[in-house]
Design an enzyme around this catalytic site. Sequence first.
Site, PDB file in Angstrom:
ATOM      1  N   LYS A 113       0.841  -1.201   0.000  1.00 14.97           N
ATOM      2  CA  LYS A 113       0.000   0.000   0.000  1.00 14.97           C
ATOM      3  C   LYS A 113       0.873   1.247   0.000  1.00 14.97           C
ATOM      4  O   LYS A 113       0.626   2.202  -0.742  1.00 14.97           O
ATOM      5  CB  LYS A 113      -0.878  -0.010   1.249  1.00 14.97           C
ATOM      6  N   ASN A 114       1.892   1.252   0.842  1.00 18.12           N
ATOM      7  CA  ASN A 114       2.745   2.431   0.954  1.00 18.12           C
ATOM      8  C   ASN A 114       3.505   2.705  -0.340  1.00 18.12           C
ATOM      9  O   ASN A 114       3.635   3.847  -0.768  1.00 18.12           O
ATOM     10  CB  ASN A 114       3.726   2.250   2.116  1.00 18.12           C
ATOM     11  N   ARG A 166      -2.453  10.173   3.840  1.00 21.39           N
ATOM     12  CA  ARG A 166      -1.363  11.147   3.918  1.00 21.39           C
ATOM     13  C   ARG A 166      -0.760  11.485   2.561  1.00 21.39           C
ATOM     14  O   ARG A 166       0.284  12.130   2.479  1.00 21.39           O
ATOM     15  CB  ARG A 166      -0.273  10.612   4.853  1.00 21.39           C
ATOM     16  N   ASP A 208      -3.915   6.569   9.699  1.00 22.12           N
ATOM     17  CA  ASP A 208      -4.266   5.851  10.920  1.00 22.12           C
ATOM     18  C   ASP A 208      -3.869   6.645  12.162  1.00 22.12           C
ATOM     19  O   ASP A 208      -2.847   7.335  12.157  1.00 22.12           O
ATOM     20  CB  ASP A 208      -3.562   4.493  10.940  1.00 22.12           C
ATOM     21  N   VAL A 213       8.925   4.288  17.091  1.00 20.93           N
ATOM     22  CA  VAL A 213       8.669   5.059  15.874  1.00 20.93           C
ATOM     23  C   VAL A 213       7.439   5.955  16.021  1.00 20.93           C
ATOM     24  O   VAL A 213       7.487   7.156  15.725  1.00 20.93           O
ATOM     25  CB  VAL A 213       8.527   4.124  14.659  1.00 20.93           C
TER      26      VAL A 213
END
Length: 439
Positions: free
Chosen positions: A25-26, A95, A119, A329
Amino acid sequence: MNEEEVWLIEPSGPLRGDVEVRGSKNAVSKHMVAAMLGTGESTIQNAPEVGEVEITAAMLRALGMNVEITQREIAISQGPVIQPQVPAAFTGLNRIPILMLGPLLHLAGEAFVPLVGGDPIGRRPVNFHVEALRAMGAEIEVGDSGITAKAKALHGTRIELPYPSVGATETILMSAVRAEGKTVLKGAAMEPEVVELALFLQRMGARIELSPDRRIVIEGVPSLRGASTWLAGDRIEAFSYLVAGLITGGQVRVHGCPQDRLVTAITTLARMGAQVDITDDWLSASAPDGLRQAAVQTDTHPGFMTDWQTPLMVLFTQSHGMSVLHETVFENRLVYVPALQKMGCEIEVFDVCLGGPACRYHDTNAKHSAVVRGVSKLRGADVRLPDIRAGFSAVLAAAAAEGTSTLRGVHHIERGYHRPFEQFASLGLKISRAMAPVK
């Protein structure tokens, strides 16, 4: 009465079988943005069928780009007129809009993008993106509804990121490739998806050097051409399905994800007692003698990936002993823990650094460490999924639980994974769709 789609899951014993993972997806959404810069058609192959693709395609079409999506391929080319504004209707969906600033400045000299979403896993501030573009000569205003930018031309500069942000690194890459002069980026993210994007831009004609110590050098060029690429398999999805086999006492064979994208994850599973078999075509993991506890800290690449910790947390509950997870993170990544606790997972979260050295959240109130007791007896429950990765972890817990589980907010899973319902069904999980009153 309002209703929503839910998944009903009945544990059905060990999950076994083969899963093919496609591009992540990214990666696919970032490649779609990069394709805006090409003067000819670009094709992205091995694309996953995920909601993120449809959202990004709709944005691109609203900007005047031509987008065609087939079963495995996405074709993108510039239309006759580029609109410099991403419509407000896309506010908060993901994003991606922030990454469109640089390409739009090159194509139209101005841009407006709505506020970003994604998210609810923690702060992912836009200031790294904004300051980088300002350093390259853009005039930027950040307002309540979005970000407005103008630039007659972007120029190369020296940028040092205070943290190796994946998104900011991608913004700089897609802005610097057509800027005037050389851009030197220090403190860059070097995740496989970032390198994959850089290679795609290089195919389009960009001049990019990947140097040691998180340093990237980009020499701007006047124009880029269309290009074609094949996305490597999603490392998050690959690890998640390996865990699906382990957590149910079965074995899943994962195709399509290279071993080098899973090095740290494979070693983590092996330390816990799993037998990991690796070939050039597939990976599989089994644990005939059970699994033992571990202490794991997430980190930027090449450390243990933050997106791997959600399935790992569930696996900890089915491993013998006390395990520790330290998230470094995102400060709110453990937002999914209450849903797992409802299903019987014995997890306690803390605002101190456990299982590793002090991280940047050590003096905050962020609940970013967890202690997990195994083996927990899991039970079916009615739970709502807060985000993509949490959704997958809830499916894993449901697969190992006693009794039926009702999972709500399943659109999150389908936004980020390629046909997860069908994949789980093919592995033998008793899973069905239903409509239920909204709770």
